[in-house]
Write an enzyme that holds these catalytic residues in place. Structure first.
Site, short mmCIF file in Angstrom:
data_model
loop_
_atom_site.label_atom_id
_atom_site.label_comp_id
_atom_site.label_asym_id
_atom_site.label_seq_id
_atom_site.Cartn_x
_atom_site.Cartn_y
_atom_site.Cartn_z
N THR A 75 4.97 -7.83 9.07
CA THR A 75 4.06 -6.70 8.87
C THR A 75 2.69 -7.13 9.38
OG1 THR A 75 5.28 -5.95 6.93
CG2 THR A 75 3.04 -5.13 7.20
N LYS A 124 5.91 0.95 10.03
CA LYS A 124 5.82 0.09 8.85
C LYS A 124 4.46 0.22 8.18
CE LYS A 124 6.92 -2.95 5.75
NZ LYS A 124 7.25 -4.35 5.99
N LYS A 160 -3.28 -7.61 2.09
CA LYS A 160 -3.12 -7.70 3.54
C LYS A 160 -2.70 -6.36 4.14
CE LYS A 160 0.75 -9.48 5.14
NZ LYS A 160 1.44 -8.46 5.98
#
Length: 299
Positions: free
Chosen positions: A99, A175, A243
């Site tokens: 990711t 994503k 994140k």
């Protein structure tokens, strides 16, 4: 067996480990590398080949999966010292299951392609449990030749592989949207359950009822169970969403994403309070403390 590709998995964390053992279960010779020598030793005991560096793992692989934490780590294991690309055979398929910022995913794919390899931008979803059973969902984009060559390996680790086009970055874009929803839904579940506790509702009852109502989400069902049980074993940590929601707010640029900003602030506050490596549902403990209540598992 003779027609099976060989595979490498770089990064044997919860998702990478699941992918690696799923490959072995499918009869695919698999090389695994991790910075923790005890993990590579454990992988060898499962029937895989433990390697000390990405370059060692990729030298013998037809398909290389990258399961590290973020884009910078992906760049390091691909192109840094002892990086995987330098020793890979021409035509090796690199499947980056990280990711990261879509812009970085596009850049890495271009560099992999320039080196004579095939690049698939392929972030995953499903959690560690589905990784272990080879039932992940993959959001992927890249050349058809890469998908064809990697097909036996992709089939071994996932039940759904969404092919989102030839252009690298599309997988990471999808994503990113998934992580926007996941992070906001975790924050919402924490807010709902802590408010329920504050007004005196039984949490187990509340969790059960809401799952049959319109307010339910997958994250409410899954992470809500962690809150009800007081179990913050990190299947996905608070810092992961610091994140990931940081990626959302950064890549959104001028487009308004107010819920993402609010959820990100909550995860950042939980991390600063020492919960960064706990399960991401631990944001509920932060809200409970601020509301003057105790949840299960809180001292």
């Amino acid at each position: 067996m003779s027609n099976q590709p060989t595979a490498a998995v770089i990064g044997l964390g919860s998702m990478g480990w699941g992918a690696a053992v799923s490959l072995l279960r499918a009869g695919i010779q698999t090389y695994g590398v991790d910075i923790r020598s005890d993990v590579t030793a454990a992988f060898a005991s499962e029937g895989g080949t433990g390697c000390a560096t990405p370059s060692e793992a990729s030298a013998n692989a037809d398909v290389v999966f990258v399961f590290v934490v973020n884009g910078q780590q992906a760049e390091d294991v691909l192109f840094g010292a002892n990086g995987a690309v330098a020793t890979a055979k021409q035509g090796t398929v690199f499947v980056t299951c990280v990711t990261m910022e879509p812009s970085r995913a596009t850049d890495l794919a271009a560099r992999i392609t320039d080196a004579g390899m095939l690049a698939i931008d392929a972030p995953v979803s499903g959690g560690s449990a589905k990784a272990l059973t080879g039932e992940m969902t993959i959001m992927a984009s890249g050349p058809a030749a890469g998908f064809d060559k990697a097909a036996p390996c992709l089939d071994a680790v996932a039940t759904k592989v969404y092919r989102l086009g030839d252009a690298a970055g599309k997988g990471s874009q999808v994503k990113m949207i998934n992580q926007l929803l996941a992070g906001v839904h975790i924050a919402a579940a924490a807010e709902a359950l802590t408010l329920g506790a504050k007004i005196g509702l039984d949490l187990e009852m509340l969790h059960e009822v809401i799952q049959e109502c319109a307010g339910n989400s997958w994250m409410f069902g899954n992470r809500g169970a962690h809150i009800v049980q007081g179990d913050y074993t990190p299947h996905s940590a608070v810092d992961i969403f610091v994140k990931d929601l940081g990626i959302v707010t950064g890549e959104a640029d001028t487009h308004p994403v107010p819920l993402s900003h609010t959820a990100l602030a909550l995860f950042k506050e939980a991390s600063a309070a020492g919960m960064g490596r706990e399960d991401d549902a631990a944001v509920a403990k932060l809200l409970a403390r601020k509301g003057g209540i105790k949840l299960p598992g809180m001292s």
